[in-house]
Design a protein around this motif. Structure first.
Motif: not given
Length: 117
Positions: A34-38
């Protein structure tokens, strides 16, 4: 497993970037990537995930139709093609792998994506 993310940078709104995440080590244990972002001052959020066995994708509503997650099995790499970028896409992007789609056990170091308006 070790994850190496790359491809971030500065782009104008409406532009495109392609992120890559290469895994090394015991990758066979993991079923999901998965790719997450913050973004600054915000919680980390899921952007997209891929079920490794059949490449079934899932996208956050905010990126549907603009982002595409894909894999290159031979290279143990997952890509995130990001098109029609918006200023609200600005964040540090992290790749992660997990044995199920809820829990992610290993994370990359993050790559900065900045979209200027």
């Amino acid at each position: 497993v070790q994850l190496q993310a790359s491809g971030g940078g500065l782009v104008q709104a409406g532009g495109s970037l392609r992120l890559s995440c290469t895994a090394s080590g015991r990758t066979f244990r993991y079923n999901y990537v998965a790719w997450f972002r913050q973004a600054p001052g915000k919680d980390r959020e899921l952007v997209a995930r891929l079920r490794w066995v059949d490449s079934t994708p899932h996208y956050a509503d905010s990126v549907k139709g603009r982002f595409t997650i894909s894999k290159d099995s031979a290279k143990n790499t997952v890509n995130l093609q990001m098109n029609s970028l918006k200023s609200e896409d600005t964040a540090v992007y992290y790749c992660a792998v997990g044995s199920n789609w809820i829990r992610y056990d290993a994370w990359g170091q993050g790559t900065q994506v900045t979209v200027s308006s």
